[in-house]
Every structure is written in structure tokens, then in C-alpha cells.
Motif scaffolding. Structure first.
Motif, short mmCIF file in Angstrom:
data_model
loop_
_atom_site.label_atom_id
_atom_site.label_comp_id
_atom_site.label_asym_id
_atom_site.label_seq_id
_atom_site.Cartn_x
_atom_site.Cartn_y
_atom_site.Cartn_z
N ALA A 8 42.04 46.41 44.82
CA ALA A 8 42.46 45.17 44.94
C ALA A 8 43.04 44.76 46.25
O ALA A 8 42.58 43.59 46.64
CB ALA A 8 44.58 44.98 44.22
N ALA A 9 42.89 45.75 46.39
CA ALA A 9 43.12 45.69 48.33
C ALA A 9 41.74 45.46 49.06
O ALA A 9 41.62 44.25 49.82
CB ALA A 9 43.56 47.38 49.33
N ALA A 10 40.57 45.72 47.99
CA ALA A 10 38.80 45.50 48.92
C ALA A 10 39.02 44.13 48.42
O ALA A 10 37.99 43.26 49.30
CB ALA A 10 38.55 46.07 48.35
N ILE A 11 39.55 43.31 47.07
CA ILE A 11 38.67 42.21 46.78
C ILE A 11 40.32 41.34 46.52
O ILE A 11 39.41 39.96 46.79
CB ILE A 11 38.41 42.09 45.36
N LEU A 12 40.65 41.49 47.11
CA LEU A 12 41.97 39.61 46.56
C LEU A 12 42.36 39.56 48.03
O LEU A 12 43.09 40.80 49.16
CB LEU A 12 42.72 40.51 46.33
N ASP A 13 42.74 38.65 48.78
CA ASP A 13 43.18 38.01 49.77
C ASP A 13 45.05 38.18 49.85
O ASP A 13 45.31 37.96 51.10
CB ASP A 13 42.40 36.56 49.65
N ARG A 14 45.55 38.30 48.62
CA ARG A 14 46.97 38.68 48.86
C ARG A 14 47.06 39.63 47.74
O ARG A 14 46.85 39.80 47.08
CB ARG A 14 47.72 37.68 48.85
N GLN A 15 48.38 40.49 47.97
CA GLN A 15 48.14 41.95 46.83
C GLN A 15 49.58 41.93 45.54
O GLN A 15 50.50 41.18 46.35
CB GLN A 15 48.32 42.87 47.59
N PRO A 16 49.31 41.87 44.95
CA PRO A 16 50.56 42.00 43.82
C PRO A 16 51.01 43.25 43.89
O PRO A 16 50.88 43.84 44.36
CB PRO A 16 49.34 41.96 42.43
N GLY A 17 52.56 43.30 43.04
CA GLY A 17 53.23 44.22 42.79
C GLY A 17 52.92 45.35 42.46
O GLY A 17 51.72 45.15 41.57
N HIS A 18 53.73 46.09 42.25
CA HIS A 18 53.33 47.49 41.26
C HIS A 18 51.61 48.10 42.39
O HIS A 18 51.53 49.17 41.16
CB HIS A 18 53.11 47.02 39.63
N ARG A 19 51.86 48.22 42.87
CA ARG A 19 50.53 48.70 43.64
C ARG A 19 50.88 50.33 43.85
O ARG A 19 52.47 50.95 43.81
CB ARG A 19 50.08 48.01 44.62
N LEU A 20 50.31 51.21 43.42
CA LEU A 20 50.31 52.93 43.99
C LEU A 20 49.01 53.34 44.58
O LEU A 20 48.02 53.24 43.85
CB LEU A 20 49.86 53.41 42.13
N ASP A 21 49.14 52.64 45.86
CA ASP A 21 48.24 53.59 46.90
C ASP A 21 47.99 55.24 47.24
O ASP A 21 48.91 55.70 47.98
CB ASP A 21 48.83 53.15 47.95
N LEU A 25 44.63 40.76 38.11
CA LEU A 25 45.26 41.70 38.43
C LEU A 25 46.26 42.57 38.56
O LEU A 25 46.47 43.05 38.05
CB LEU A 25 44.07 42.62 39.63
N ALA A 26 47.85 41.56 38.77
CA ALA A 26 48.37 41.95 39.05
C ALA A 26 48.99 41.69 37.33
O ALA A 26 50.23 42.66 36.82
CB ALA A 26 49.35 40.30 39.20
N GLN A 27 48.81 41.20 36.34
CA GLN A 27 48.60 41.35 34.55
C GLN A 27 48.60 43.24 34.74
O GLN A 27 49.35 43.55 33.72
CB GLN A 27 48.17 40.68 34.09
N TYR A 28 47.39 43.90 34.93
CA TYR A 28 46.92 45.00 34.80
C TYR A 28 48.00 46.12 35.67
O TYR A 28 48.43 46.88 34.85
CB TYR A 28 45.58 45.38 35.64
N PHE A 29 48.09 45.10 36.81
CA PHE A 29 49.20 46.48 37.40
C PHE A 29 50.78 46.33 36.19
O PHE A 29 51.47 47.60 36.46
CB PHE A 29 49.55 46.11 38.89
#
Length: 934
Positions: free
Chosen positions: A358-371, A299-303
Motif C-alpha cells: 500500500a505504501a508503494a502504490i497508493l497516494d493515500r494510506q488506509p487505516g488498519h495498516r501494520l508496518d 486494499l482498505a477492505q483487505y486490511f
């Protein structure tokens, strides 16, 4: 550290260099000289003239040993009584040279390929271009190809390895040095930002020298997980989607409308964090970490890609006409600043939804998120559908060139990596399953003493239990630590399947599988975790049950076990629910440890023939998983040749194989090299599936009978040494660093499955690694020379029987590959250095009893190999390895001598931490130099 000017003329063994050969390899030698000179300057500047002079003297003397100008003992005396703190920089110098020589060799391969292409030569074997030409010549019809490639899969499975201990900084620095050397290859003197390339090389080699090569603490599984994942950013994210797209386009162009390879053929897997066979450090938390870290990486790569796409796709709605689907997707984003930029708004919607995912399935969150507070994607297919909308709209208004760039790569990435990145296999030994299931059955009151039952009774109990939905235990069950841990691990796998999708944990592998009950016991554990339901008309099992046949006896009985379990309606129902796919894993390592090189290779071939026949009889689609290690003794060797050497029907569009340790770095640490190695796997799979590559025809059975005979002879010779020679285990432990592999901080896994001294309980990696370090390489050849010599004999039929072997070598890919791989091992073995290790054995009688046998068999094997192949040069068919042996092996010599010296000191009670570190550094250096040591 620069190569001496006269070394190109010096022979090693039977390796000789023609003028043409010297000219072809001179650019590589120039690269080695440059890197060696920079390293030498760095050693002198950083560690002083004293260390540099010792390193240089050792280098010069090593070349004199190769030219037989001095005795090996003269070189070893350089290190007699050397202080540990003085030995460390010498070891590091030669280790770094090996690492830099790897870079030079890899660059040279690229150089030679470019020369072939520029000369207009036909594509080289093992490239996809060559494979396509072969397929074109075969005139295959679309239906045949589509059927053969249904569910096609090529899966390199990354596994942990104790010799792959390099830190990320070392890994990244080596990658940068490779990039700089590639720039030099293309004639550049400066980097793109104007930096002098040679100065940059000096800077990075200085960083390399000042960075610790290995960790001081024992490697943890967490470290191994991180190491395995680094190959995605290094190469896999770029290369795997590209290869999948290339192959699908090429095959669909040849057979239009056939939907061949609609699903990606190339999909990676992993064992790191799921393989608990003999590794008590694997826990439920580790499984969660491994699967969660993999998902985070995807997911970090996708972001990152979505952020870049939003910058790139800036088209105005006033200038292009977008599709209705794109407009609808973009309208979900109500940001007024982007009202005129439909693609950017659509990408922000995708970005926002993926952030919620990502917020639902990951234990830690990557950068480049857009909430943006939007609902998340439930599956990767939903994400892909939105990306497809963007692709379709771009193509509709004549922007295919944009769709075919970053967006195409991202779409391909989502197709192959999903939300899970790579499938994590779970693996455990059948003995553990047996013990845990017995406890569960007793707790539930099903049977108080399951272990006392015979096989038929066990199967009856297990089938009856699997036919019910009732779990054996409830939340309050009082279980042993072992049973509780095993169930927690399987439940962690079930959570990964639920959260990241069924591909997150695709297989459950049963080590040392010896019976139907062994397979059903694994099914019981999956059922308890909610991963299997065989009770109704619609069986459910997202995780495949995979028997691993490891010993020679188990390989011989594997097809019977498979047929017997498929005869059970309950199990057959599970297989049917999985599209009639059944995977079987074959153990190269333990079969070799059990019966030796030739016997193991033939047992594997015979097992595959039998399994293919069973698959045809039972109507299943068989997928074989090859448990190959880096060394020939563990199934290693050139992958292309190994795959083509499989028996007819054994590949059939699907291939999984383990990739381990320093082999992973050698093959996948850098995009160009990774592309070459991955296309090789796919090319060989396509050829083995669609073409007749065995070539024996009607003469197959007589050939098989010859190998039956040879394998039996080889196994007897091997067993006489390894299993029957008094004191052999003591010799092995004293003459190799096997004990130190377990005692020092190498890898997260114990060296043995059990706390015993039996060879059978020793893990295959330490077994092979130890023989490699001592340069005996015993698992890759022992017993074969005796088998050939006895088969040929010395009577009137000797010439005819030798002719049979020569004919098989000429016609049969399996036999020629076995001999070619063995020749590689023999070229890397060195009985002179092995003799130095034998001196670590205090018992002189034992030393001679074992080592004399090894030397005699070594000489016998080389003699017979040359007779059969008709070649005096062991590496006549492998010029790349011949170059490597010629150019680099004198630099291994000091590492071996220093290892012996430090082992002697460590075993005599020297507790200096630097002595232990030096041993570990020599192991790492030799593994780096040999490139396939374990």
C-alpha cells in the motif's frame, strides 16, 4: 402522505386489479402507507400545517385526476404563482415519498420470492437455480461447456449519470430504512439492540427530511468517482465474491475436473474518470485519482478483513497441527507474544507485506495498516498464494468450516478485485484522436497534413508508424493543449497499468468509430504511452482497442471495419497476443437518437449477427460490450430478457454492459438486491452461451426480412419527425428541461459534445432524460406504431400479416422483448402531462405541428401493440411494474406540474436561486420515481 383507502380499486390506463392481485399486493401497500404516514407526520412537524395541507391536497387531487374526477388543469392551478420557498418542501415531500416507495417495492419483491420458495414452487426464471436446471436438462458435455466458457466474463460497468446526485448521507439513510423494513418483513418489532423499529423508522425519515437531497454546487468528477465506489462497501464486496464462488462450485460439481471458471466470471468495471468523450473535465490527474481511489478501496477492505481474521483464527499450535507451508509463513513473524499462535503470526506477515504494498502504490494510506518493515507483494497472485497457504492448512486439520467463512470471502475478493478493484475503461471520440495524431505526425516529420489523406493512405501511414518502436515525440515536444492533455491522460493510464496491474485499465474505447484508421489512431496514442508495441515478433498490448459503433450506419458497417482491421497482420498480431480476444462496443443511445427505437434495436441485432459471422470467419473470440442506459430508449429494460434476446453466438460466455445513474442505486445499493441482479446477469449469460434461446431455427431469415422491413418504416417515421419537421429542435428545447440539464448543476459532463444546437451533437443522456421528465418518453416508442400499421395495411393480406407479427411475438425472444420494453415505456408515458409541457412552447403553430404528431403516433403505437400481443393491458407481462405504476404514479403528478411552473418562471428571467434548486429537485424526484429515466 399515506395512500388513500380507496385507491386500490382505481384503474390507471388499462391496469386492473383482481381480488387475488389486491391480496398479493396488500402487504406492500401497508408498507407504503406506513412510510407515507411517517413522512407525512415528519412534514407536518418540520414544515408546518400549511405545507402539509398543500402536500396532502395535492396528493388527494392527484388520485382524483387518476380516477377522472377532476381535470388536470384543476390540479395544476394549485401551484400557480406558488412561492419558490413554499414549493421546495412540497417537491421534497413527493421526492422522499418516491424514494420510500422504492424501498417498499424492493422489500415486496423479496416477500414474493420468499412466498414462492416457501410454497415449494420451481425456481423463478432469471435465477441461477433455474439456470442450473435448464443446463442439467440440456445434457451438455464438459468439453463443450469448457470451450464455451473459456475466458468467461460478466462485467457490469459503472458509469456516471446526471440524475444520480444523491449525497452519501441520503444513500446511507435509505439503506438503513431498507434494513428496518426488512426486519418488519420477518416479523420483528425491535432491532437486535432492542430499539423499536417504528421509532427507528421515524428517526431515519426525520434525518432524511433534514438532509439536503442534492448538492448546491455542480457535481465534480471527484464526486462521481466517490459515488461509484460507494457500491463496493454497500454491496459488491459482499456479493460479487459470493456469486463467483457459487457459480464456480455449481458448474465444477456438474463437470468435475474441467476447470470451468477457474477465473472469476463476475468482474466489475468503471467509466467514471476515464470517459473523456465530450467531457473536458477528465484529465490525467482525474485518471490517477480514479484508479488510485479504486485501489485504495480494495486494499482498505483487505486490511479490515485481515484484522478481523487475525482476531478469529486464534488456534494454538499445541492443539492443531499446521502445515509446513503455514509454519514457514508464520515463522517470518518473530513476535514472541504470538509464538503459540501460528495463524495469527501468518496473518500478521500477510498484513505487514500488504502494508508495504500500500505504501508503494497508493497516494493515500488506509487505516488498519501494520508496518513490520517487510517486503511488499508485487502482484495480487502473491497475496493470494499466502492466503491459500492458510486455507490449505486449515483444511488439513479438519477446519474447513473456518476456511469456508471469512477467509474464503477474502480469497475470492483478491481473485476478482486484485489491487485495482475494477477496470477503468478509457474512452475518447474518434475526431479527437484524428486531430491529435495528425499533430503528432506533423511534429515528428512523418506527414505534414495527415488530415488530407484518404482512408487507404491513412492506414498505410499508421501501420508503418506502429511497426516501429520509435516514439513520435520526445520530452521537449511543443504540442497544442489538446494533444498534450490527451497524451498525459493515456500516460496516466499506463501508470495505472504499471502500478496496479494490467486489469486496472483493460480497454481503450473509440467513440463514433467509423473506419480502420480510427482504430489505428488509438493504437498510436497507446504506443506513445508505452502501452502498445507491435514492432517485433512478440506484440504487447495490455489494453484492448475497442471500436464503439453508435449510429445506425456505423452499426451496419461495423463487421466490415472489424474484418478489415483484422486483415492487417500488424493488428491481428496484437489480437493474437491477447488470446485472440477482440471486444466491440455497441451504442444503444446514439443509434436510438439517430433512427428511433425499433430501427436502433434491429440495427443492433443485425450488427451482432454480422459481427458473430466475422468472428467465426476470422477465428477470433468476440466479446460484445453493450452501451445500455437505464431507459428503454437507451437499451434499458429487464437485463435477463435483454441478454436472452441476443442473437445466437453473440454472448459466448462474455458480456459487458454499462450500468448508469439511478439504475445503479436501484440494482446495487443493498446486498440482497445486488445479489439478485448480479445473479440475473450471470444466469442469462450462461443460458445464452450454452442453450439455444433464439428459437427461430430454419425460419430465422424470413423473420429477419420482416424486421428489415419494419425497421426501415420505423426509421422513416422517426426521421420525418425528428430530423425533417421544421422547428423540431426548438420544440424539443422549449417543451422539455433539456436546456436546464446543461445550465443547472447536474453532473460533471456538458450536455452536448459540441457547442451546437444539433440533435446529433446532443449527448444521449440529456436527450432521453428530457423526454422522460416531460413524460413523453419519445425515444422508447416513436415510429414503431407507424411501422406496424403500414406493414399490416388494410387490404386482403392484413390479417395474414398481423398473424406474422403475432407469431414472431410468440416465438422470438428478441421481438417479444422489444415489444415488452416498449409497453413499459408507454405505460410510463402520459400525454396529458406531456400536453402541459407543450404549453411551454410559445409558438402555437409549432406546438401543434409537433405535439399533434406525437399524440397521434402514441395512440397508433398502443393500438398496434395491443393488436399484436392480444392483450388490452400494457403491463400484462410485467405485474411488478404494473404495481409500481398503480401505486406510485399519482405521486409523480405534482412533481411534473411544479416542474412546468418553475421552468416557466426560470425562463421568464426569474433568477431566484430557489427556483433553480426547485427545478433540479423535480428532476431528481422524477428520476427517483421513474427509476430508469436516463
Amino acid at each position: 402522505m399515506a395512500d388513500g383507502p380507496d385507491t386500490a380499486l382505481a384503474p390507471i390506463g388499462s391496469v386492473r386489479r383482481t381480488q387475488v392481485g389486491r391480496e398479493a399486493t396488500e402487504p406492500m401497500r401497508e408498507d407504503i402507507r406506513l412510510l407515507g404516514a411517517i413522512l407525512g407526520d415528519t412534514v407536518r412537524e418540520q414544515s408546518g400545517d400549511d405545507v402539509f395541507d398543500l402536500v396532502e391536497k395535492a396528493r388527494v387531487e392527484s388520485f382524483r385526476v387518476r380516477r377522472s374526477e377532476i381535470d388536470r388543469a384543476d390540479l395544476s392551478r394549485l401551484f400557480d404563482g406558488i412561492e419558490a420557498k413554499r414549493a421546495i418542501p412540497v417537491i421534497r415531500a413527493f421526492t422522499h415519498f418516491a424514494l420510500l416507495a422504492n424501498v417498499a417495492e424492493d422489500i415486496h419483491r423479496e416477500r414474493r420470492r420468499a412466498v414462492h420458495v416457501a410454497a415449494g414452487e420451481p425456481p423463478q426464471h432469471s435465477t441461477l437455480a433455474a439456470t442450473y436446471l435448464k443446463l442439467d436438462g440440456a445434457e451438455l458435455d464438459a468439453a463443450t461447456v469448457a470451450d464455451a466458457l473459456e475466458g468467461a466474463l460478466v462485467s457490469p460497468v459503472i458509469t456516471a449519470h446526471p440524475t444520480e446526485t444523491r449525497r452519501r448521507t441520503v444513500f446511507d439513510t435509505q439503506h438503513r430504512i431498507t434494513e428496518l423494513m426488512r426486519m418488519r418483513l420477518f416479523g420483528w418489532t425491535e432491532t437486535e439492540d432492542g430499539r423499536n423499529i417504528e421509532i427507528e423508522l421515524r428517526r431515519h425519515i426525520l434525518v432524511l427530511w433534514q438532509t439536503a437531497l442534492i448538492r448546491l454546487s455542480r457535481l465534480k468528477i471527484q464526486d462521481e468517482i466517490e459515488t461509484g465506489l460507494r457500491y463496493y462497501s454497500a454491496a459488491f464486496f459482499e456479493v460479487i465474491p459470493k456469486v463467483n464462488a457459487e457459480v464456480r462450485a455449481a458448474l465444477q460439481a456438474r463437470w468435475p475436473d474441467s476447470h470451468i471458471l477457474d477465473q472469476p466470471i463476475l468482474r466489475p468495471g468503471s467509466w467514471i474518470g476515464g470517459d473523456r468523450d465530450g467531457n473536458p473535465n477528465v484529465t490525467a490527474d482525474v485518471v490517477r485519482l480514479a484508479t488510485g481511489s479504486a485501489a485504495y478501496t480494495a486494499l482498505a477492505q483487505y486490511f479490515v478483513e485481515l484484522t478481523a481474521l487475525e482476531q478469529e483464527l486464534s488456534m494454538s499450535g499445541r492443539l492443531v497441527k499446521v502445515s509446513d507451508e503455514l509454519s514457514a509463513l508464520a515463522d517470518t513473524c518473530t513476535e514472541p507474544a504470538r509464538a503459540d499462535e501460528p495463524y495469527r503470526r501468518a496473518l500478521r506477515v500477510i498484513h505487514g507485506r500488504l502494508t508495504t504494498t500500500a505504501a508503494a502504490i497508493l497516494d493515500r494510506q488506509p487505516g488498519h495498516r501494520l508496518d513490520l518493515g517487510m517486503p511488499g507483494y508485487e502482484t495480487p497472485a502473491e497475496l493470494l498464494a499466502d492466503l491459500d497457504v492458510i486455507d490449505g492448512s486449515l483444511r488439513a486439520h479438519g477446519s474447513a468450516v473456518l476456511a469456508d467463512d471469512r477467509l474464503a470471502r477474502l480469497r475470492e475478493a483478491v481473485r476478482v478485485f486484485g489491487f485495482h478493484l475494477s477496470g477503468l475503461d478509457m474512452r475518447q471520440n474518434s475526431e479527437v484522436h484524428e486531430e491529435v495524431v495528425a499533430e503528432l505526425l506533423a511534429w515528428a516529420g512523418v506527414h505534414s497534413d495527415y488530415l488530407s489523406l484518404d482512408e487507404a493512405e491513412r492506414v498505410e501511414v499508421l501501420v508503418t508508424e506502429l511497426a516501429t518502436r520509435r516514439p513520435l515525440i520526445g520530452p521537449g515536444a511543443e504540442l497544442s493543449e489538446l494533444a498534450a492533455k490527451e497524451l498525459d491522460i493515456v500516460r496516466a493510464g499506463a501508470r495505472a497499468v504499471q502500478v496496479f496491474g494490467p486489469q486496472a485499465v483493460p480497454n481503450y474505447i473509440i467513440s463514433m468509430c467509423q473506419s480502420v484508421s480510427d482504430m489505428l489512431e488509438a493504437a498510436i496514442l497507446l504506443k506513445e504511452a508505452g502501452l502498445l508495441d507491435a514492432s517485433g515478433e512478440r506484440p504487447y498490448s495490455p489494453v484492448g482497442i475497442v471500436p464503439l459503433f453508435e449510429t445506425i450506419d456505423d452499426l451496419q458497417r461495423g463487421s466490415a471495419i472489424l474484418e478489415a482491421v483484422l486483415d492487417l497482420p500488424l493488428y491481428r498480431g496484437l489480437v493474437t497476443a491477447r488470446g485472440d480476444h477482440q471486444e466491440v462496443m455497441l451504442g444503444y443511445s446514439d443509434s436510438n437518437k439517430d433512427g428511433g427505437y425499433l430501427a436502433a434495436n434491429w440495427a443492433l441485432y443485425r450488427a451482432e449477427l454480422d459481427l458473430v459471422e466475422s468472428a467465426q470467419k476470422t477465428g477470433i473470440r468476440l466479446r460484445l460490450f453493450h452501451g445500455r442506459g437505464g431507459t428503454v430508449g437507451r437499451g434499458g429494460g429487464p437485463s435477463y430478457d435483454a441478454i436472452l434476446a441476443q442473437p445466437p453466438g453473440a454472448v459466448k460466455g462474455s458480456l459487458r454492459l454499462t450500468e448508469q445513474g439511478e439504475i445503479i442505486a436501484a440494482k446495487y445499493a443493498e446486498p440482497r438486491i445486488a445479489h439478485r441482479n448480479l445473479e440475473t446477469l450471470v444466469a442469462a449469460t450462461l443460458e445464452s452461451t450454452l442453450l439455444d434461446v433464439e428459437g427461430l431455427g430454419d425460419t430465422a431469415e424470413p423473420a429477419y426480412e420482416v424486421l428489415d422491413d419494419l425497421a426501415a418504416r420505423a426509421q422513416r417515421a422517426y426521421s420525418e419527425l425528428v430530423h425533417e419537421t421544421p422547428g423540431f429542435v426548438e420544440y424539443f428545447k422549449a417543451s422539455t428541461p433539456v436546456s436546464e440539464i446543461g445550465a443547472l448543476n447536474i453532473g460533471s459532463r456538458p450536455a452536448s459534445r459540441k457547442p451546437t444546437t444539433a440533435i446529433s451533437d446532443l449527448r444521449a443522456i440529456p436527450w432521453v432524460l428530457a423526454w422522460s421528465q416531460s413524460r413523453v418518453m419519445l425515444p422508447g416508442w416513436y415510429g414503431t406504431g407507424t411501422a406496424f400499421q403500414e406493414y399490416v395495411g388494410d387490404g386482403p393480406d392484413a390479417e395474414a400479416r398481423l398473424g406474422v407479427l403475432r407469431d414472431l411475438y410468440a416465438r422470438w425472444p428478441f421481438f417479444s422483448t422489444v415489444l415488452s420494453n416498449m409497453a413499459q415505456v408507454l405505460a410510463k408515458a402520459d400525454m396529458g402531462l406531456a400536453a402541459r409541457y407543450s404549453e411551454l412552447v410559445d409558438d402555437e403553430a409549432l406546438r401543434h405541428r409537433v405535439f399533434d404528431k406525437i399524440v397521434a403516433e402514441h395512440d397508433r403505437t398502443i393500438e398496434m401493440l395491443k393488436l399484436i400481443t392480444g392483450q388490452d393491458d400494457l403491463l400484462a407481462d410485467n405485474p411488478a411494474l404494473a404495481r409500481s405504476v398503480f401505486n406510485r404514479f399519482p405521486y409523480l403528478e405534482p412533481l411534473n406540474h411544479l416542474q412546468v411552473e418553475l421552468l416557466r418562471r426560470y425562463r421568464s428571467g426569474d433568477e431566484d436561486e430557489l427556483v433553480q434548486r426547485g427545478i433540479l429537485l423535480t428532476m431528481s424526484g422524477l428520476a427517483t420515481a421513474l427509476r430508469n429515466s436516463g
